[in-house]
Every structure is written in structure tokens, then in C-alpha cells.
Design a protein around this motif. Structure first.
Motif, PDB file in Angstrom:
ATOM      1  N   TYR A  33      75.449  80.172 -12.674  1.00 45.89           N
ATOM      2  CA  TYR A  33      74.437  80.404 -11.406  1.00 45.89           C
ATOM      3  C   TYR A  33      75.349  80.307 -10.319  1.00 45.89           C
ATOM      4  O   TYR A  33      76.685  80.004 -10.201  1.00 45.89           O
ATOM      5  CB  TYR A  33      73.682  78.604 -11.511  1.00 45.89           C
ATOM      6  CG  TYR A  33      74.129  77.677 -10.486  1.00 45.89           C
ATOM      7  CD1 TYR A  33      73.265  77.898  -9.248  1.00 45.89           C
ATOM      8  CD2 TYR A  33      74.793  76.645 -10.683  1.00 45.89           C
ATOM      9  CE1 TYR A  33      73.395  77.006  -8.158  1.00 45.89           C
ATOM     10  CE2 TYR A  33      74.913  75.796  -9.526  1.00 45.89           C
ATOM     11  CZ  TYR A  33      74.239  75.950  -8.231  1.00 45.89           C
ATOM     12  OH  TYR A  33      74.367  75.028  -7.369  1.00 45.89           O
ATOM     13  N   ARG A  39      72.955  64.188  -0.786  1.00 44.59           N
ATOM     14  CA  ARG A  39      72.412  64.733  -1.848  1.00 44.59           C
ATOM     15  C   ARG A  39      72.010  63.475  -2.836  1.00 44.59           C
ATOM     16  O   ARG A  39      70.831  63.280  -3.387  1.00 44.59           O
ATOM     17  CB  ARG A  39      73.466  65.346  -3.035  1.00 44.59           C
ATOM     18  CG  ARG A  39      73.698  66.721  -2.375  1.00 44.59           C
ATOM     19  CD  ARG A  39      74.722  67.452  -2.947  1.00 44.59           C
ATOM     20  NE  ARG A  39      74.829  68.851  -2.581  1.00 44.59           N
ATOM     21  CZ  ARG A  39      75.402  69.860  -3.387  1.00 44.59           C
ATOM     22  NH1 ARG A  39      75.727  69.364  -4.552  1.00 44.59           N
ATOM     23  NH2 ARG A  39      75.344  70.829  -3.001  1.00 44.59           N
ATOM     24  N   SER A  66      72.756  68.228  -7.790  1.00 41.11           N
ATOM     25  CA  SER A  66      73.620  68.934  -8.050  1.00 41.11           C
ATOM     26  C   SER A  66      72.938  70.341  -8.813  1.00 41.11           C
ATOM     27  O   SER A  66      72.271  70.144  -9.825  1.00 41.11           O
ATOM     28  CB  SER A  66      74.751  68.541  -9.065  1.00 41.11           C
ATOM     29  OG  SER A  66      75.532  69.696  -9.476  1.00 41.11           O
ATOM     30  N   GLY A  67      73.296  71.502  -8.485  1.00 37.36           N
ATOM     31  CA  GLY A  67      72.480  72.667  -9.060  1.00 37.36           C
ATOM     32  C   GLY A  67      72.163  72.620 -10.448  1.00 37.36           C
ATOM     33  O   GLY A  67      71.205  72.406 -11.248  1.00 37.36           O
ATOM     34  N   SER A  68      73.483  72.433 -11.251  1.00 34.32           N
ATOM     35  CA  SER A  68      73.707  72.681 -12.407  1.00 34.32           C
ATOM     36  C   SER A  68      73.211  71.480 -13.030  1.00 34.32           C
ATOM     37  O   SER A  68      72.713  71.277 -14.410  1.00 34.32           O
ATOM     38  CB  SER A  68      74.983  73.021 -13.004  1.00 34.32           C
ATOM     39  OG  SER A  68      75.795  71.902 -12.544  1.00 34.32           O
ATOM     40  N   ARG A 121      69.821  71.574 -15.578  1.00 33.01           N
ATOM     41  CA  ARG A 121      69.922  72.137 -16.868  1.00 33.01           C
ATOM     42  C   ARG A 121      70.447  70.821 -17.676  1.00 33.01           C
ATOM     43  O   ARG A 121      69.848  70.976 -19.021  1.00 33.01           O
ATOM     44  CB  ARG A 121      70.854  73.271 -16.973  1.00 33.01           C
ATOM     45  CG  ARG A 121      70.517  74.339 -16.136  1.00 33.01           C
ATOM     46  CD  ARG A 121      71.491  75.489 -16.572  1.00 33.01           C
ATOM     47  NE  ARG A 121      73.033  75.068 -16.429  1.00 33.01           N
ATOM     48  CZ  ARG A 121      73.844  75.739 -15.680  1.00 33.01           C
ATOM     49  NH1 ARG A 121      73.511  76.678 -14.780  1.00 33.01           N
ATOM     50  NH2 ARG A 121      75.062  75.352 -15.619  1.00 33.01           N
ATOM     51  N   THR A 148      80.291  73.657  -4.126  1.00 26.85           N
ATOM     52  CA  THR A 148      79.227  74.168  -3.074  1.00 26.85           C
ATOM     53  C   THR A 148      80.227  74.821  -1.820  1.00 26.85           C
ATOM     54  O   THR A 148      79.619  76.044  -1.396  1.00 26.85           O
ATOM     55  CB  THR A 148      78.912  72.896  -2.361  1.00 26.85           C
ATOM     56  OG1 THR A 148      78.553  71.951  -3.284  1.00 26.85           O
ATOM     57  CG2 THR A 148      77.877  73.103  -1.362  1.00 26.85           C
ATOM     58  N   MET A 162      81.011  78.144  -3.073  1.00 27.88           N
ATOM     59  CA  MET A 162      79.768  79.167  -3.286  1.00 27.88           C
ATOM     60  C   MET A 162      79.293  79.631  -1.978  1.00 27.88           C
ATOM     61  O   MET A 162      78.883  80.552  -1.587  1.00 27.88           O
ATOM     62  CB  MET A 162      78.468  78.523  -4.083  1.00 27.88           C
ATOM     63  CG  MET A 162      78.906  78.151  -5.447  1.00 27.88           C
ATOM     64  SD  MET A 162      77.434  77.931  -6.214  1.00 27.88           S
ATOM     65  CE  MET A 162      77.727  76.318  -7.201  1.00 27.88           C
ATOM     66  N   PHE A 201      81.547  85.854 -13.115  1.00 24.48           N
ATOM     67  CA  PHE A 201      81.578  84.922 -12.102  1.00 24.48           C
ATOM     68  C   PHE A 201      82.943  84.758 -11.467  1.00 24.48           C
ATOM     69  O   PHE A 201      83.064  84.561 -10.160  1.00 24.48           O
ATOM     70  CB  PHE A 201      81.377  83.658 -12.988  1.00 24.48           C
ATOM     71  CG  PHE A 201      81.397  82.598 -12.309  1.00 24.48           C
ATOM     72  CD1 PHE A 201      80.497  82.029 -11.109  1.00 24.48           C
ATOM     73  CD2 PHE A 201      82.615  81.692 -12.443  1.00 24.48           C
ATOM     74  CE1 PHE A 201      80.570  80.972 -10.487  1.00 24.48           C
ATOM     75  CE2 PHE A 201      82.613  80.412 -11.556  1.00 24.48           C
ATOM     76  CZ  PHE A 201      82.050  80.073 -10.734  1.00 24.48           C
ATOM     77  N   ASP A 206      84.274  77.340 -15.721  1.00 21.28           N
ATOM     78  CA  ASP A 206      83.529  77.058 -14.534  1.00 21.28           C
ATOM     79  C   ASP A 206      84.471  77.149 -13.363  1.00 21.28           C
ATOM     80  O   ASP A 206      85.444  77.839 -13.423  1.00 21.28           O
ATOM     81  CB  ASP A 206      82.792  75.842 -14.783  1.00 21.28           C
ATOM     82  CG  ASP A 206      81.649  76.003 -15.938  1.00 21.28           C
ATOM     83  OD1 ASP A 206      80.874  77.172 -15.896  1.00 21.28           O
ATOM     84  OD2 ASP A 206      81.123  74.793 -16.165  1.00 21.28           O
TER      85      ASP A 206
HETATM   86  C1  DP6 Z   1      80.426  77.250 -11.504  1.00 20.47           C
HETATM   87  O1  DP6 Z   1      76.328  72.555  -9.871  1.00 20.47           O
HETATM   88  O2  DP6 Z   1      78.766  71.998  -9.944  1.00 20.47           O
HETATM   89  O3  DP6 Z   1      79.527  75.597 -13.237  1.00 20.47           O
HETATM   90  O4  DP6 Z   1      75.469  72.655  -7.065  1.00 20.47           O
HETATM   91  O5  DP6 Z   1      77.445  72.322  -5.652  1.00 20.47           O
HETATM   92  O6  DP6 Z   1      76.868  70.704  -7.359  1.00 20.47           O
HETATM   93  P1  DP6 Z   1      76.695  72.019  -7.074  1.00 20.47           P
HETATM   94  O7  DP6 Z   1      77.664  72.800  -8.148  1.00 20.47           O
HETATM   95  P2  DP6 Z   1      77.548  72.795  -9.406  1.00 20.47           P
HETATM   96  O8  DP6 Z   1      78.330  74.248  -9.519  1.00 20.47           O
HETATM   97  C2  DP6 Z   1      78.831  74.540 -10.616  1.00 20.47           C
HETATM   98  C3  DP6 Z   1      78.358  75.895 -11.006  1.00 20.47           C
HETATM   99  C4  DP6 Z   1      79.194  76.407 -12.236  1.00 20.47           C
HETATM  100  C5  DP6 Z   1      78.324  77.473 -13.027  1.00 20.47           C
HETATM  101  C6  DP6 Z   1      77.297  76.963 -13.501  1.00 20.47           C
HETATM  102  O9  DP6 Z   1      77.192  75.668 -14.326  1.00 20.47           O
HETATM  103  O10 DP6 Z   1      76.073  77.661 -13.715  1.00 20.47           O
END
Ligand code: DP6
Length: 426
Positions: free
Chosen positions: A30, A94, A181-183, A186, A237, A240, A288, A330
């Protein structure tokens, strides 16, 4: 230790719950969208909305997990949080968002028609009572924090799963975890999980969805090669943010590569086609990290050992004339290898030969942790074909695990990290 009390009358927390939540490792990565009009106008950082959908496997909580206990009481003076044994500020935006959002949902659900009377009035607690609660949160990881082992994913998934348990909120709360946290969204499900990017500016449709449950592909195994357990230098963060602002390759990836790759990956998972799964996983990890290098100034998460692991995996697959192992990286130098159970012993023996532990590096701790596996002398023909001078001390340790379930509620009171009588850390 002081107990929660009012007017000298001791009161135990109204509700206490403990959950464990897993780490997940993406095979389609992501990238976050951060308030930049280059993309889709209004989708913003606070909501943590991605530029593309992604897909991961949830790793088993027996090997890697966060445990969180939350106690709620109207007699607590304020919300408090303890992380890995240390009290931290709740000023983290957050964290605040996750708490605020759960409370908002508790408020709007207080008279939800689908709630049974017992849900509405559990142990004499009315839905209105819950709105006065302050919470004590205590959380621990059983692995190093911020070392590129997806600790924030397990941490926020666990926070949200435990808050949902305490406040009696049912259904998909992955959008709340996403805002931590974005990931983390999941990690709200077990097995193979996609995070559908969604289209709405308010992010309501940017949620996780289980593609297949944990028992779908029972012989899938995962080896985590911990190259460095140091805290990573660039947080995901801020990395990105720079990437979204500067990398044209990211836009190409989001528009032209990931949509088809998601379809192909879901097909590979559903059909348990390991070679297709593995090829897509490696290609996506490489893209990535190419996007990271396309960032200006460039970001480099992999190190020399990471790149050596990439070469060794390709050499191993070439020797066998088929794709038996896939790597993915990652935002850190650690490698995660996906492979099938039948190949674990052979691959581990090869890795152990190439990167042997030194007696002093392991401090008496086991080098290969987690699920049991035989490590033997590797195949001589393979070693002759690969020509590699072993590099002792390059790996700190290896974790052997498998695909596992989503967050679990722990019923035994002995497992609470907070004292059920006082709501303070044990
Ligand atoms: C590289 O979810 O750890 O693992 O959203 O800032 O908390 P924040 O970051 P995080 O992002 C890491 C993304 C990755 C790729 C993935 O897990 O999809």
C-alpha cells in the motif's frame, strides 16, 4: 496502587477486556495518499487513504502479536495508555482519532435496533453509561517495536479490536484501525486480506475484506529474516509523504500496475497457485522499493544484506528451475519469505548456511524461533551452483511462522495486563 474510587468508595472498572492481534505482511504493498492535489483532490492524510488497494497475509499470533487490555470506568480521572511497560501521552493524533471514532460509534449505536436488550444493558450497564467512561489502555508486543516488523499494524488492530469489545461495537471496524495505521486495517482479519482503497472522500469505503480465511492454504509458511532489530530511521508516514509528492513512478504504479496485480493475486490465492503468488509478491516488493528510490531525495529501506537475500532467493529458485520461495520487504531491511511447508527445512538449511549465527550474536537465544523445522547441511549441488561465502552474524534471528487468524478475545483473567480491581498495570 490506587484503585478507581469516588468519595472513598472503591469501584472496580465497569468493563475490562483483553485481545491479541496479529501482524500482516503485504504481498501487494500500500501507499498512502497525503493531502496532495496530484491525486484525487480531497482525500486526506488524517483519514489515511491509500493510492492503491493492497493485499496481505495475516501472520499467526502464536509467533507475533500485540496484546492489549482496556479497562473502562467513569471513575478514572482521564484516559491513559501504557505501551511496552511505559506510560505514553495520549496526545498522539492517531490514537485520539481511534478513541474518538469508537466513542462516536458507541454513541450513534446506543439505540441501534439490531442490538439485543442484553447488548444494550450488559451487567446493568446502559449504553448511556458507556459514554461517560474513561479508559486505561495497556499494550505489549512480543517482538521489537518499529523494526519493520509491522508493529503499528498489530498495535492499532489490537487497540481497535479491544475498544470494540469494551464498547460492544460489532461489525467491520477496519476503517477505524486504518485511521491508526494504514496497514492495521488488514490485521482485523485472518487469512488473506485485501484493503479495498475505496473512492469516497470521507474514506468510509476504504476498508479491509477477507479474501480467504486462515485455513484456506494450510501449507503456506513464512520465514522472517530479522536483519536488524534497530528502530527504522524513516517512518513510513514521512517516507510516503515525500514519495507521493515527488515520485512519478508511484502514479504509474497506482494507475497501471496495481489494479491488474490485485486481480491476479486474488486469483493466485484462491487457486493456491504458489508460483504465481510468489512471482507477483517479489515483483511487487521490488516495485515498492523502486518507488522509494524514485522519491526525491531517495528513500532506501533495504540494505546490503537485504539485497544479498534477494540474489540468494533467485539463485535458489533458478537452481530448482521453479519458484519455490518469494521475498518481500517493507519499510525496513528485514526480509519476509513466503514458501510452502515442504520446502521449509531445505530453505532454512540454505539460509542458515549462508548467514550462520555466531555464538555471541544470539546471546544464548535461539537463532531460529517459532514453528519447529529441521536444519541440516544444505544440498551440495545447490552450494556449488550458488557459490556464496557464508556471512556470519548478518541475521539477528529468524522467525518461522504461518498464516493465522484475526484478532482474538482472551477470556482468562490471568492474561489481563491491567489489574481488574484497580485498572492499573499489573
Ligand atoms: C510498507 O501502515 O506502517 O508496510 O500508515 O504510516 O502507519 P502508516 O504506515 P504503515 O505502512 C507501511 C506500509 C508497508 C506496505 C504495506 O504494508 O502495505
Amino acid at each position: 496502587m490506587a484503585s478507581a474510587e469516588e468519595g472513598g468508595v472503591k469501584t472496580t472498572p465497569a468493563k475490562i477486556a483483553t485481545c491479541r492481534a496479529p501482524v500482516n505482511i503485504a504481498v501487494i504493498k500500500y501507499y498512502m495518499f497525503i493531502g496532495f492535489t496530484f491525486y484525487r483532490g480531497k482525500r486526506n492524510e488524517e483519514l489515511i487513504l491509500p493510492v492503491n488497494s493492497s493485499l496481505s497475509a495475516t501472520l499467526h499470533i502464536d509467533q507475533l502479536c500485540t496484546t492489549t487490555t482496556i479497562a473502562a470506568s467513569k471513575y478514572f480521572t482521564k484516559d491513559r495508555i501504557w505501551l511496552n511497560g511505559k506510560e505514553e501521552s495520549l496526545e498522539n493524533p492517531r490514537l485520539k482519532t481511534c478513541l474518538k471514532e469508537i466513542r462516536r460509534r458507541a454513541r450513534t449505536r446506543k439505540s441501534a435496533p439490531e442490538d439485543s436488550e442484553s447488548d444494550q444493558q450488559m451487567n446493568g450497564i446502559t449504553a448511556e453509561d458507556k459514554l461517560d467512561w474513561r479508559v486505561h489502555i495497556c499494550s505489549e508486543n512480543n517482538f521489537p517495536t518499529a523494526a519493520g516488523l509491522a508493529s503499528s499494524a498489530a498495535g492499532y488492530a489490537c487497540l481497535v479490536a479491544t475498544l470494540a469489545e469494551v464498547y460492544g461495537i460489532k461489525g467491520n471496524v477496519s476503517d477505524i484501525a486504518r485511521q491508526g495505521s494504514g496497514s492495521a486495517c488488514r490485521s482485523m482479519y485472518g487469512g488473506f486480506v485485501q484493503w479495498i482503497m475505496g473512492e469516497r472522500d470521507d474514506g468510509i469505503d476504504s476498508i479491509a475484506d477477507q479474501v480467504e480465511p486462515e485455513d484456506h492454504w494450510p501449507n503456506m509458511r513464512v520465514l522472517i529474516l530479522v536483519v536488524s532489530a534497530e528502530k527504522k530511521s524513516t517512518s513510513s508516514t514521512s517516507g510516503m509523504q515525500t514519495t507521493v509528492n515527488t515520485s512519478p513512478l508511484l502514479q504509474y504504479r497506482a494507475d497501471h500496475v496495481v489494479p491488474q496485480r490485485m486481480e491476479d493475486m486474488i486469483k493466485a490465492v484462491k487457486e493456491k497457485d504458489f508460483e504465481a503468488f510468489a512471482e507477483l509478491t517479489m515483483k511487487d516488493s521490488n516495485q515498492f522499493h523502486a518507488v522509494c528510490l524514485d522519491t526525491h531525495p531517495p528513500i532506501s529501506y533495504m540494505n546490503d544484506i537485504s539485497r544479498t537475500i534477494v540474489s540468494l532467493v533467485h539463485a535458489y529458485n533458478d537452481f530448482h528451475n521453479r519458484t519455490k520461495v518469494a521475498y518481500t520487504f517493507d519499510a525496513g531491511p528485514n526480509a519476509v519469505l513466503y514458501l510452502l511447508e515442504k520446502d521449509v527445512s531445505d530453505v532454512l538449511s540454505f539460509i542458515n548456511h549462508c548467514f550462520p549465527p555466531s555464538d555471541s550474536s544470539s546471546n544464548g537465544e535461539t537463532f531460529i524461533r517459532g514453528l519447529a523445522a529441521d536444519v541440516t547441511t544444505p544440498n551440495k549441488k545447490l552450494l556449488n551452483a550458488v557459490h556464496f561465502d557464508p556471512r556470519p552474524n548478518s541475521l539477528r534471528y529468524i522467525i518461522h511462522t504461518k498464516v493465522g487468524p484475526g484478532p482474538q478475545t482472551i477470556e482468562e483473567t490471568a492474561c489481563h495486563l491491567l489489574d481488574p480491581a484497580t485498572g492499573m498495570p499489573k
